[in-house]
Write an enzyme that holds these catalytic residues in place. Structure first.
Site, PDB file in Angstrom:
ATOM      1  N   GLY A  17       2.467  -2.800  -2.104  1.00  9.17           N
ATOM      2  CA  GLY A  17       2.355  -1.723  -1.123  1.00  9.17           C
ATOM      3  C   GLY A  17       1.478  -2.076   0.048  1.00  9.17           C
ATOM      4  N   CYS A  18       1.334  -1.119   0.909  1.00  7.39           N
ATOM      5  CA  CYS A  18       0.651  -1.309   2.172  1.00  7.39           C
ATOM      6  C   CYS A  18      -0.775  -1.785   1.991  1.00  7.39           C
ATOM      7  CB  CYS A  18       0.646  -0.003   2.953  1.00  7.39           C
ATOM      8  SG  CYS A  18      -0.007   1.370   2.011  1.00  7.39           S
ATOM      9  N   SER A  19      -1.420  -1.292   0.964  1.00 12.59           N
ATOM     10  CA  SER A  19      -2.836  -1.612   0.854  1.00 12.59           C
ATOM     11  C   SER A  19      -3.095  -2.443  -0.396  1.00 12.59           C
ATOM     12  CB  SER A  19      -3.655  -0.331   0.835  1.00 12.59           C
ATOM     13  OG  SER A  19      -3.114   0.581  -0.069  1.00 12.59           O
ATOM     14  N   VAL A  40       4.538  -3.224   2.790  1.00  9.33           N
ATOM     15  CA  VAL A  40       4.724  -2.039   3.632  1.00  9.33           C
ATOM     16  C   VAL A  40       3.582  -2.050   4.638  1.00  9.33           C
ATOM     17  CG1 VAL A  40       4.976   0.449   3.706  1.00  9.33           C
ATOM     18  CG2 VAL A  40       5.780  -0.820   1.722  1.00  9.33           C
TER      19      VAL A  40
END
Lengths: 262, 262
Positions: B104-106, A43
Site C-alpha cells: 500500500g501507499c504507506s 499506491v
C-alpha cells in the site's frame, strides 16, 4: 497528472448541513515491472514516478549503482514502470534470496484485486445512522485509545452496531488495526452487514476494500478519505464519513445512510 | 507483551535542554507462515496476534470461512503465526492467481533484511548540526507542502545539507515520499553521507533503515519515532530527532550530532 481533485460532499458543522466542495488527495496505483516481471504495485501520488521507481529499487536493494539499470520507462497512462536491469544487478542478493517481499506496519497488500472486486456492489441493506450517533461513537472511540494519547504513534479501529462500540483494536499500522477488528469479529461469529467501521486513520482505497469485502456499508474516520476510496465508495455505494471531530463531519459518499435533523 | 516502552531522550523546549523519559510505541515483526511457507512479515503492535492473523487471511482472500482453517498457532517469542489451511482453502483463487502481494501507499517491503543490515554501522563521519538549524529546516519543510495543507492527506520527505532543503517530495505514503527523495538524489548523483533527511511521518524502523542504507546519519521528523527505530538507531549510531514543532524537539539517539547552546 493531478495530485488532488475536487469533490462535492455533505458537511455537518455545528448544526448546519450544507453541500460544499473540497479537495481530496489522489491515489494512483503504480506497478513496477522488472525485466518483464510484475514486481510490486505501489499506491502513490502521481508525480516524480521516475524517482519513486529508482528509490524503491535502491531501498529494496535491487540496485545499488546506476550501471545496475539498463532502462526505466514510465508509462503514466498505464500506471507502470518498465525496468530493465543490467546483468550485474540480476545477480544481486535480492534475486538470490528468493524470499517474498514483506510489508510494513501500515501497508496493505490488498490492492491487486481491486478491479475484480469493484464489480460487486454493497447490498442495499438499509443500515441508517443518525449523525449524532456518529459524533458520539467517535467520541467513545477516541477515548478508548490510551496508547495513542501517550505516544502519538498508534491507530485504532472499531466495529460498531451504530449504538456502541463492540470491538476495538489498536496497532501501529491502520491496516493492521482494521485486520484485527475483522479477525476478532470473525472469530466471534459476528455478522458484518449491519455494522459500521471506525478508524483513526485515513480511508484509503485499501481500507475501504477491506470493509467492503466484509459487506460493511459505512466507514467513519477522524481523518481524510482519499480519492480512489471515494470513487470506489460511489461505485459500490459504501458510505464514507471523514473528519469526524467535535461538532463536525464530512459525508463523502452514500449519504442516504446518514440521517440529519433532530 | 508491552505495547510501549520507556526511553530516555534529550528534550529541547523553548531554550531548555533536559534529559527526560518518555514512552514510545513498540514495533513487533510478526511473520505468518501458511502451510509451512513464509508468506508475509507484518510490523505490528504485539497484541491480538490471533485476530491479526485471521483478519489478514480474510482481507487477502486467503480464507473466507472458519472451515478454511485447520489450525493457527501463535508463537509470541518467535513472532510467528503458523497457519494450516484445510484442503478447500488451498484451492482458493488466491493461490491460483499466482500473483505477488502488492503493497500500500504507506507500506514498506524492506523489513526482511533488517537483521542482515543492522551489522553495518553508520560511518562516524562528523556531521553535526545546530538545533536552531533543525528548527528552521523544519519550518521551511512544513511550508513547502501545499497539498498537505489543503487535504491533510499527504506526507513530505526532504534531503538537506543542514543549511537548506535540497530535495523535497510528497506522496500519500511516507515510504513513497522518502523513496522519491532517495531516487531523486541518486539520479542527480548526490552524496548522501553528509545529508540529513526530514519526514513529516513517523520514523519507523523501515524508514530508518531506508536512510541508513544510504549512509544518512541524521533523521528528523515532525512525528514520533518508534521503538524499533530507536533500538536500531542506537545500535548503528544514527541520530533520530522527533516531534520537531515550533520551539520543541526530542533527540532520541545519536545526540552528539546535535549541537545545543548559542
Amino acid at each position: 497528472m493531478n495530485l488532488q481533485r475536487e469533490v462535492i460532499l455533505t458537511r455537518y458543522d455545528k448544526g448546519q448541513v450544507s453541500e460544499v466542495s473540497d479537495v481530496v488527495v489522489c491515489e494512483y496505483p503504480f506497478t513496477i515491472y522488472i525485466n518483464g516481471e510484475e514486481t510490486v504495485t505501489l499506491v502513490c501520488s502521481p508525480e516524480s514516478l521516475d524517482y519513486l521507481t529508482l528509490g524503491y529499487l535502491l531501498s529494496e536493494g535491487i540496485i545499488n549503482k546506476k550501471t545496475d539499470i539498463e532502462s526505466v520507462d514510465i508509462n503514466e497512462e498505464k500506471g507502470a514502470a518498465y525496468v530493465r536491469l543490467s546483468e550485474d544487478a540480476g545477480n544481486s542478493p535480492y534475486f538470490k534470496r528468493g524470499r517474498r517481499p514483506t510489508k510494513g506496519c501500515s501497508g496493505g497488500t490488498i490492492f491487486y484485486n481491486i478491479y475484480d472486486f469493484v464489480q460487486s456492489k454493497i447490498s442495499d441493506k438499509k443500515i441508517q445512522i443518525h449523525y449524532k450517533k456518529i459524533l458520539s461513537l467517535m467520541e467513545e472511540f477516541t477515548t478508548k485509545s490510551d496508547t495513542f494519547r501517550d505516544t502519538g504513534g498508534v491507530h485504532g479501529a472499531a466495529l460498531s452496531d451504530g449504538e456502541k462500540i463492540l470491538i476495538f483494536n489498536e496497532d501501529i499500522g491502520r491496516h493492521n488495526a482494521m485486520d484485527k477488528v475483522i479477525g476478532e469479529a470473525f472469530a466471534k461469529d459476528m455478522v458484518f452487514e449491519d455494522k459500521i467501521i471506525l478508524t483513526s486513520g485515513r480511508i484509503s482505497s485499501e481500507m475501504l476494500i477491506k470493509a467492503a469485502k466484509r459487506n460493511v456499508s459505512v466507514m467513519v474516520s477522524r481523518s481524510a478519505p482519499m480519492d480512489l476510496a471515494i470513487r470506489i465508495g460511489e461505485e459500490i455505494n459504501l458510505t464514507t464519513v471523514g473528519f469526524v471531530r467535535g461538532e463536525r463531519m464530512n459525508v463523502y459518499t452514500g449519504k442516504d445512510r446518514i440521517l440529519f435533523g433532530e
